[in-house]
Design a protein around this motif. Sequence first.
Motif, PDB file in Angstrom:
ATOM      1  N   ASP A   9       0.851  -1.026   0.111  1.00  0.00           N
ATOM      2  CA  ASP A   9       0.018   0.005   0.030  1.00  0.00           C
ATOM      3  C   ASP A   9       0.848   1.326  -0.030  1.00  0.00           C
ATOM      4  OD1 ASP A   9      -1.881   2.107   0.331  1.00  0.00           O
ATOM      5  OD2 ASP A   9      -2.754   1.311   2.044  1.00  0.00           O
ATOM      6  N   ILE A  10       1.107   1.713  -1.365  1.00  0.00           N
ATOM      7  CA  ILE A  10       1.859   2.906  -1.404  1.00  0.00           C
ATOM      8  C   ILE A  10       1.564   4.097  -0.510  1.00  0.00           C
ATOM      9  CG2 ILE A  10       0.591   4.084  -3.513  1.00  0.00           C
ATOM     10  CD1 ILE A  10       4.474   3.718  -3.025  1.00  0.00           C
ATOM     11  N   THR A  11       0.128   4.318  -0.068  1.00  0.00           N
ATOM     12  CA  THR A  11      -0.359   5.263   0.896  1.00  0.00           C
ATOM     13  C   THR A  11       0.538   5.248   2.210  1.00  0.00           C
ATOM     14  OG1 THR A  11      -2.452   4.921   0.001  1.00  0.00           O
ATOM     15  CG2 THR A  11      -2.459   6.020   2.089  1.00  0.00           C
ATOM     16  N   VAL A  12       0.743   4.036   2.564  1.00  0.00           N
ATOM     17  CA  VAL A  12       1.508   4.163   4.092  1.00  0.00           C
ATOM     18  C   VAL A  12       3.062   4.582   3.739  1.00  0.00           C
ATOM     19  CG1 VAL A  12       2.499   2.483   5.659  1.00  0.00           C
ATOM     20  CG2 VAL A  12       0.333   1.980   4.710  1.00  0.00           C
ATOM     21  N   PHE A  17       6.540   9.148   4.595  1.00  0.00           N
ATOM     22  CA  PHE A  17       7.695   9.886   3.935  1.00  0.00           C
ATOM     23  C   PHE A  17       7.156  11.357   4.490  1.00  0.00           C
ATOM     24  CE2 PHE A  17       9.025  12.592   0.610  1.00  0.00           C
ATOM     25  CZ  PHE A  17      10.509  12.502   0.650  1.00  0.00           C
ATOM     26  N   SER A  18       5.952  11.820   4.127  1.00  0.00           N
ATOM     27  CA  SER A  18       5.647  13.001   4.491  1.00  0.00           C
ATOM     28  C   SER A  18       5.711  13.415   5.929  1.00  0.00           C
ATOM     29  CB  SER A  18       4.183  13.196   4.305  1.00  0.00           C
ATOM     30  OG  SER A  18       3.674  14.526   4.311  1.00  0.00           O
ATOM     31  N   PHE A  19       5.385  12.611   6.775  1.00  0.00           N
ATOM     32  CA  PHE A  19       5.616  12.720   8.515  1.00  0.00           C
ATOM     33  C   PHE A  19       6.969  13.147   8.831  1.00  0.00           C
ATOM     34  CE2 PHE A  19       6.199  11.172  12.609  1.00  0.00           C
ATOM     35  CZ  PHE A  19       5.466  12.081  13.268  1.00  0.00           C
ATOM     36  N   MET A  20       7.999  12.362   8.171  1.00  0.00           N
ATOM     37  CA  MET A  20       9.314  12.563   8.304  1.00  0.00           C
ATOM     38  C   MET A  20       9.812  13.575   7.939  1.00  0.00           C
ATOM     39  SD  MET A  20       9.636  10.054  10.791  1.00  0.00           S
ATOM     40  CE  MET A  20      11.451  10.300  10.833  1.00  0.00           C
ATOM     41  N   SER A  21       9.425  14.065   6.739  1.00  0.00           N
ATOM     42  CA  SER A  21       9.742  15.212   5.929  1.00  0.00           C
ATOM     43  C   SER A  21       9.467  16.299   6.526  1.00  0.00           C
ATOM     44  CB  SER A  21       9.205  15.191   4.416  1.00  0.00           C
ATOM     45  OG  SER A  21       9.603  16.395   3.574  1.00  0.00           O
ATOM     46  N   GLN A  22       8.247  16.336   7.135  1.00  0.00           N
ATOM     47  CA  GLN A  22       7.960  17.547   7.982  1.00  0.00           C
ATOM     48  C   GLN A  22       8.807  17.824   9.292  1.00  0.00           C
ATOM     49  OE1 GLN A  22       3.752  17.447   8.685  1.00  0.00           O
ATOM     50  NE2 GLN A  22       3.031  17.083   6.755  1.00  0.00           N
ATOM     51  N   LEU A  23       9.132  16.715   9.760  1.00  0.00           N
ATOM     52  CA  LEU A  23       9.976  16.662  11.013  1.00  0.00           C
ATOM     53  C   LEU A  23      11.307  17.190  10.871  1.00  0.00           C
ATOM     54  CD1 LEU A  23       9.423  13.485  12.877  1.00  0.00           C
ATOM     55  CD2 LEU A  23       8.635  15.541  14.007  1.00  0.00           C
ATOM     56  N   VAL A  24      11.862  16.817   9.516  1.00  0.00           N
ATOM     57  CA  VAL A  24      13.344  17.167   9.364  1.00  0.00           C
ATOM     58  C   VAL A  24      13.367  18.780   8.646  1.00  0.00           C
ATOM     59  CG1 VAL A  24      15.235  16.532   7.929  1.00  0.00           C
ATOM     60  CG2 VAL A  24      14.091  14.822   9.151  1.00  0.00           C
ATOM     61  N   PHE A  25      12.490  18.896   7.794  1.00  0.00           N
ATOM     62  CA  PHE A  25      12.897  20.012   7.034  1.00  0.00           C
ATOM     63  C   PHE A  25      11.971  21.377   7.324  1.00  0.00           C
ATOM     64  CE2 PHE A  25      13.381  16.592   3.884  1.00  0.00           C
ATOM     65  CZ  PHE A  25      14.911  16.681   3.812  1.00  0.00           C
ATOM     66  N   GLN A  26      10.864  21.292   8.229  1.00  0.00           N
ATOM     67  CA  GLN A  26      10.241  22.277   8.782  1.00  0.00           C
ATOM     68  C   GLN A  26      10.671  22.886   9.884  1.00  0.00           C
ATOM     69  OE1 GLN A  26       5.826  21.285   8.812  1.00  0.00           O
ATOM     70  NE2 GLN A  26       5.673  21.589   6.684  1.00  0.00           N
ATOM     71  N   ASP A  27      10.381  24.079  10.260  1.00  0.00           N
ATOM     72  CA  ASP A  27      10.594  24.771  11.435  1.00  0.00           C
ATOM     73  C   ASP A  27      12.149  24.716  11.590  1.00  0.00           C
ATOM     74  OD1 ASP A  27       7.929  25.119  11.796  1.00  0.00           O
ATOM     75  OD2 ASP A  27       7.629  23.220  12.769  1.00  0.00           O
ATOM     76  N   PHE A  28      12.954  25.302  10.740  1.00  0.00           N
ATOM     77  CA  PHE A  28      14.474  25.381  10.968  1.00  0.00           C
ATOM     78  C   PHE A  28      14.541  26.537  12.018  1.00  0.00           C
ATOM     79  CE2 PHE A  28      14.879  23.623   6.607  1.00  0.00           C
ATOM     80  CZ  PHE A  28      15.802  22.658   7.046  1.00  0.00           C
ATOM     81  N   ASP A  29      15.444  26.230  12.798  1.00  0.00           N
ATOM     82  CA  ASP A  29      15.715  27.487  13.902  1.00  0.00           C
ATOM     83  C   ASP A  29      16.401  28.373  13.065  1.00  0.00           C
ATOM     84  OD1 ASP A  29      18.482  26.639  13.865  1.00  0.00           O
ATOM     85  OD2 ASP A  29      18.269  25.421  15.635  1.00  0.00           O
TER      86      ASP A  29
END
Length: 160
Positions: A9-12, A17-29
């Motif tokens: 299921d590619i949705t998973v 990927f989307s969840f981890m991408s947000q953790l890594v790339f959003q909200d840079f200090d």
Amino acid sequence: MDQQSSPLDITVFTEIFSFMSQLVFQDFDSNLEDLKLTKMEVLIILIVATKEGISMTELATQVGTSKVQISRSIANLEKRQIVQRQHNEINRRVVNVYTTKEGKALFQRKENQVKEKLADTLSILTKEDYISVNEHFADAMAILTKYKELKHEPGESPLC
């Protein structure tokens, strides 16, 4: 795929990927924002810092891009004194990448930021669910790593 396997299921994968991408790339200090790093450069720093001495070829594979693009990104990171390249002592044709003192400090800041955001995001989970999520991610990575290591070139023995 054998008969016992069900289609993936590619949705998973997309959601993870989307969840981890947000953790890594959003909200840079603000310190990281000032560096004006691309997402690829941030990813490179994270990979090199966790796999010191990784070869340029393996780095390109892990990032999922060409050796030429990795070389450009590494050159930019070298100018900023975040990483450095060194020829492998055993095989001079291989170039390994290491983080500098500045790169290690940058990685540490980013790692702390991701840990804080992840802890905040997962704080709504019960302790049991948190442990379960962690174990499932670790198990999934162990399985995927095992099969990644078995991957080989067509016509080449997987035992080489």
